[in-house]
Each structure stands twice: as structure tokens, then as C-alpha cells.
Design an enzyme around this catalytic site. Structure first.
Site, PDB file in Angstrom:
ATOM      1  N   TYR A 113     -10.525   1.254  10.999  1.00  0.00           N
ATOM      2  CA  TYR A 113     -11.746   1.646  10.278  1.00  0.00           C
ATOM      3  C   TYR A 113     -12.205   0.675   9.190  1.00  0.00           C
ATOM      4  O   TYR A 113     -13.220   0.915   8.557  1.00  0.00           O
ATOM      5  CB  TYR A 113     -11.584   3.046   9.684  1.00  0.00           C
ATOM      6  N   LYS A 114     -11.444  -0.403   8.950  1.00  0.00           N
ATOM      7  CA  LYS A 114     -11.883  -1.327   7.886  1.00  0.00           C
ATOM      8  C   LYS A 114     -12.755  -2.424   8.514  1.00  0.00           C
ATOM      9  O   LYS A 114     -13.878  -2.153   8.917  1.00  0.00           O
ATOM     10  CB  LYS A 114     -10.663  -1.894   7.159  1.00  0.00           C
TER      11      LYS A 114
ATOM     12  N   ASP B 120       1.747  -5.305   8.324  1.00  0.00           N
ATOM     13  CA  ASP B 120       0.646  -4.349   8.237  1.00  0.00           C
ATOM     14  C   ASP B 120      -0.636  -5.191   8.156  1.00  0.00           C
ATOM     15  O   ASP B 120      -0.832  -5.939   7.188  1.00  0.00           O
ATOM     16  CB  ASP B 120       0.833  -3.468   6.988  1.00  0.00           C
TER      17      ASP B 120
ATOM     18  N   PHE C 216       0.844  -1.196   0.000  1.00  0.00           N
ATOM     19  CA  PHE C 216       0.000   0.000   0.000  1.00  0.00           C
ATOM     20  C   PHE C 216       0.889   1.261   0.000  1.00  0.00           C
ATOM     21  O   PHE C 216       1.868   1.327   0.750  1.00  0.00           O
ATOM     22  CB  PHE C 216      -0.916   0.007   1.234  1.00  0.00           C
TER      23      PHE C 216
ATOM     24  N   ARG D  98     -12.822  -3.387  -6.763  1.00  0.00           N
ATOM     25  CA  ARG D  98     -12.711  -4.250  -5.579  1.00  0.00           C
ATOM     26  C   ARG D  98     -14.092  -4.408  -4.931  1.00  0.00           C
ATOM     27  O   ARG D  98     -14.851  -3.450  -4.806  1.00  0.00           O
ATOM     28  CB  ARG D  98     -11.784  -3.625  -4.528  1.00  0.00           C
TER      29      ARG D  98
HETATM   30  C1  LIG Z   1      -2.343  -1.783   3.916  1.00  0.00           C
HETATM   31  C2  LIG Z   1      -2.698  -0.400   4.342  1.00  0.00           C
HETATM   32  N1  LIG Z   1      -1.881   0.277   5.178  1.00  0.00           N
HETATM   33  C3  LIG Z   1      -2.188   1.535   5.591  1.00  0.00           C
HETATM   34  C4  LIG Z   1      -3.343   2.159   5.168  1.00  0.00           C
HETATM   35  C5  LIG Z   1      -3.743   3.552   5.558  1.00  0.00           C
HETATM   36  O1  LIG Z   1      -3.041   4.145   6.545  1.00  0.00           O
HETATM   37  P1  LIG Z   1      -3.679   5.418   7.297  1.00  0.00           P
HETATM   38  O2  LIG Z   1      -4.736   4.889   8.206  1.00  0.00           O
HETATM   39  O3  LIG Z   1      -2.561   6.057   7.977  1.00  0.00           O
HETATM   40  O4  LIG Z   1      -4.297   6.289   6.256  1.00  0.00           O
HETATM   41  C6  LIG Z   1      -4.217   1.489   4.313  1.00  0.00           C
HETATM   42  C7  LIG Z   1      -5.458   2.168   3.872  1.00  0.00           C
HETATM   43  O5  LIG Z   1      -6.223   1.733   3.094  1.00  0.00           O
HETATM   44  C8  LIG Z   1      -3.885   0.193   3.889  1.00  0.00           C
HETATM   45  O6  LIG Z   1      -4.687  -0.460   3.060  1.00  0.00           O
END
Ligand SMILES: Cc1ncc(COP(=O)(O)O)c(C=O)c1O
Length: 411
Positions: free
Chosen positions: A221-222, A196, A125, A370
Site C-alpha cells: 500500500y505504500k 523488510d 518499525f 515526514r
Molecule cells: C517497515 C514497515 N514494516 C511493516 C509495516 C506495517 O505492517 P502491516 O502492513 O502489517 O501493518 C510498516 C508500516 O508502515 C512499515 O513501515
């Protein structure tokens, strides 16, 4: 041949069928973006109202002690720990994933100063990549970023590598890395791993302790349904706690913030990953969402995710096989995350056409559509209905009405 009746039968036998009643979704919406922003738990709505009215409103500044605001990073961290196979004192909730990546990567690389290489998947990402690029600029000759193609990562693990940063589930295809074997391989080479978990927390039966993961981060938030911009979590294995130094030395990570010392002295344990004041309302929203999730069997969620995504793939083959979709998610249940992705020449236009018809997925440039699948509030018949809408949009070519429209800032 799968029929709608088969889907109804699957719903009848679904042990998680009752969970959907805990989430608000607008009437008629088939929501396939839970891998981007989870749906609203009614409990979170109520909790936020309580925090504002009864805690902020009535307790005012006293809420830091009497309403448990000050201890919320540790308390919510301990709850998330249960979802990711960690000890309660190895997880805290703070900042965003991007900020936690920054702190954790520098802390991890500081544990082996003679190893300068930070290895990653170049299709990870973008925020992960950008943070590592920023660290490389900051630390110059003390940090070398090596971003390689996904299929050559294992070959690049060597004794110059200090840290491997990987996303457990790829945000585009949904492919899952084997956390256990990769972590073992990195440890054999004397390095550390940061996972991650943004796309896997709340879906997979993650066992950070069992695989001996070193660091992990993830967003709230996901699939955790903590609300837009919910705080992020950070995990550090206990064995590293006393040796790490993280760079954002704010007062909440100080050993005694309310002594107001003139010099920084790091707290012990996971608390040293904190930086500033927690966002209390957002934290309350996330905590209420986690409280809804905790009593549900994570194995049952994972199992339903596999079944729903498999059904999606099969129905798309059956009903939308001739419309130019190329499946980029794996057909292998073991390496498929909770989303189904396709590339399509007109992906942007067709996703807009679907959203206008209440099938809400998302689009990732240049050509990826997606469909995120949350087993908590999606049913087997929802999958059936969504594929029927996709079929109609493709057959009627109504997606052509959405070609060349001005881009929205968020897709
Ligand atoms: C794998 C991954 N890492 C990090 C993030 C986002 O990070 P942040 O919450 O700091 O915007 C996302 C957002 O979709 C993501 O998919």
C-alpha cells in the site's frame, strides 16, 4: 539559488512527467504521504469495479477458477518479483506484512536450530519489533531477541546469530541500509537475513537474487499504490524452499487444499508461505497498481526520487532555514530513501497546519514530520509549492492554532 523557473525546467525534462496522469489526486492537493498510503491509480479503480461487477457478480464461485482468483497470490507475486530482483517463483502475495514477518522469522530461525539469536535494529518499525517480541514469548528458550542500536548492528553479528531482521529503509529518517554488504557480512558469519522492503519496494532497484538475500517482506500500500490495507508480499530464496516450515499451516499452504486431507502436508515452493483464502478484491486493486508500475523504468524512478528529495532539502535550507527544522534524513544521495524527515519542536501542530492547507505529509511521535516523495505523481514544481506553503505556515505562525488539539487515532 534555486528558483521556481528552475523547477519548471526540471519538469519539462522529466521522463516520468506523464505518469501522474495515471493517478487520481484531489484538486489542489500536494501529496507527500505516498510512503504511507500511495495514491489511487485510475486503473485500480476500474479493475475493482470489474471484479465486483463482472467476476463476483457474474461468475460467482466459478471466479476462483475462471477469473484466476485462486492463482492470484502466485501471479501477483511473480509481477512483484520483477520489481525486487527475484525469480517469479520466489514471491507470493498474502496476508499483511506483520503476519508475513511472523511466518518468515519462524521459518528462517528453524533453518539453523542451534543458533537462537535473532538480531535487529531496536528502532526498526514497531510491528517488526512487536512480532519478534511475540515470537520470543512463544518459543521461549529457543529464540533470543537481540535489539541493538543501529550503529552497533554490524558489531553484533556473530556465530550465535541465526537471523538478522532489518528494514531496508528506516521509516523515520528514511536512511537506507546497504543490502549487499550487510547480507554478505551475515552470510560470512553463517547467518541469514530478512529484509523488510515496505519503504523501498517500487522506489529502489532492489536485487534480492543478486545480493543473495534469504527472506524479504513488504507491503502493497505504500509506493506500490495497492490501496489501504493491500495484501503484503513475501520472498523466500529458492535455496531455502524445501527446508522451511512456517507456523501458520492453513489450507492454502497445503499441498492439495481440495483433497481435504485430515493432516497438513505442506505445498512445495513459495506456496507453502500461504495460509488462508486470498482477499480477491484487494488483490485485484494491487495487481492493477503493479501493472501500471511495471512498464516504468525502476532506475528512472530511483533517479527522480533522488532528485526530488535533494530539491526538497535544498529548498528547505534556502527558504525555511530559520524555522527550527532539524533534518534527520541523509544528505548523501546513496543512503536516502524516498522521504524527507525533520524533527521540529511543534511537529504535530505544524503538520496539521500543512494538511489543512493541502500539503499532506505525516507526523511520527514524538517530533518527526515526514514528507514522502513518490516520483510517479509528484513534480519538481510540486516540491517548490509545498516548500512555499511550509514557509508561509512558519512565517505567519498559523501553526499555533493547532497546538494542543485532540490526537487523531492515525497521525
Ligand atoms: C517497515 C514497515 N514494516 C511493516 C509495516 C506495517 O505492517 P502491516 O502492513 O502489517 O501493518 C510498516 C508500516 O508502515 C512499515 O513501515
Amino acid at each position: 539559488m534555486i528558483t521556481e523557473i528552475d523547477c519548471v525546467a526540471l519538469d519539462d525534462q522529466d521522463p516520468l512527467a506523464g505518469e501522474a496522469a495515471k493517478y487520481h489526486l484531489p484538486e489542489g492537493v500536494l501529496y507527500f504521504a505516498g510512503n504511507s498510503l500511495g495514491a489511487l491509480p485510475f486503473a485500480a479503480q476500474q479493475r475493482v469495479a470489474e471484479i465486483i461487477r463482472d467476476e463476483w457478480g457474474e461468475k460467482l464461485v466459478g471466479g476462483w477458477n475462471s477469473a484466476g482468483w485462486y492463482s492470484s497470490p502466485a501471479r501477483v507475486g511473480a509481477k512483484i518479483a520483477q520489481l525486487i530482483g527475484a525469480n517469479a517463483d520466489e514471491v507470493t502475495v498474502t496476508d499483511s506484512t506483520s503476519v508475513n514477518l511472523f511466518k518468515s522469522i519462524i521459518a528462517a530461525m528453524g533453518l539453523s536450530t542451534h543458533r537462537k539469536v535473532c538480531l535487529t535494529d531496536r528502532e526498526i518499525f514497531p510491528t517488526d519489533l512487536y512480532i519478534m517480541q511475540g515470537i520470543e514469548k512463544l518459543l521461549r528458550d529457543r529464540f533470543t531477541l537481540k535489539a541493538v542500536r543501529r550503529n552497533s548492528i554490524l558489531d553484533e553479528i556473530d556465530d550465535d546469530m541465526g537471523l538478522l531482521v532489518l528494514s531496508h529503509v528506516d521509516y523515520r529518517s528514511g536512511d537506507v541500509f546497504d543490502m549487499q554488504s550487510i547480507t554478505r557480512r551475515v552470510h560470512e558469519a553463517g547467518g541469514l537475513v530478512l529484509w523488510d522492503l515496505c519503504h523501498s519496494a517500487g522506489i529502489f532497484d532492489i536485487r534480492l537474487n543478486e545480493v543473495q538475500a534469504d527472506f524479504a517482506v513488504g507491503c502493497g500500500y505504500k509506493f506500490l499504490n495497492g490501496g489501504p490495507g493491500a495484501p503484503s508480499f513475501v520472498y523466500v530464496a529458492k535455496r531455502h524452499h524445501e527446508n522451511i516450515t512456517q507456523p501458520l499451516t492453513g489450507w492454502m499452504g497445503h499441498a492439495n487444499p481440495f483433497e481435504f486431507d485430515e493432516s497438513y502436508q505442506s505445498a512445495t515452493g513459495i506456496r507453502r508461505m500461504l495460509c488462508g483464502t486470498p482477499s480477491v478484491v484487494a488483490m485485484g486493486c494491487l495487481e492493477a497498481a503493479i501493472d501500471e508500475l511495471l512498464p516504468v523504468s525502476i532506475q528512472a524512478i530511483q533517479e527522480k526520487s533522488r532528485k526530488l528529495t535533494r530539491l526538497f532539502i535544498e529548498l528547505m535550507k534556502q527558504r525555511c532555514g530559520n524555522f527550527g527544522f532539524t533534518l534527520i534524513s541523509s544528505e548523501n544521495d546513496a543512503i536516502r530513501g524516498s522521504q524527507i524527515s525533520y524533527t521540529h519542536e511543534h511537529g504535530d501542530a505544524l503538520m496539521r497546519a500543512l494538511i489543512a492547507r493541502n500539503v499532506i505529509g505525516d507526523f511520527r511521535a514524538p517530533d518527526c514530520v515526514r514528507f514522502g516523495v513518490s516520483p510517479l505523481y509528484l513534480s519538481y514544481t510540486d516540491i517548490w509549492q509545498a516548500v512555499e506553503v511550509i514557509k508561509m505556515v512558519m512565517e505567519t505562525e498559523v501553526w499555533r492554532d493547532y497546538l494542543g488539539l485532540k490526537k487523531e487515532p492515525v497521525t
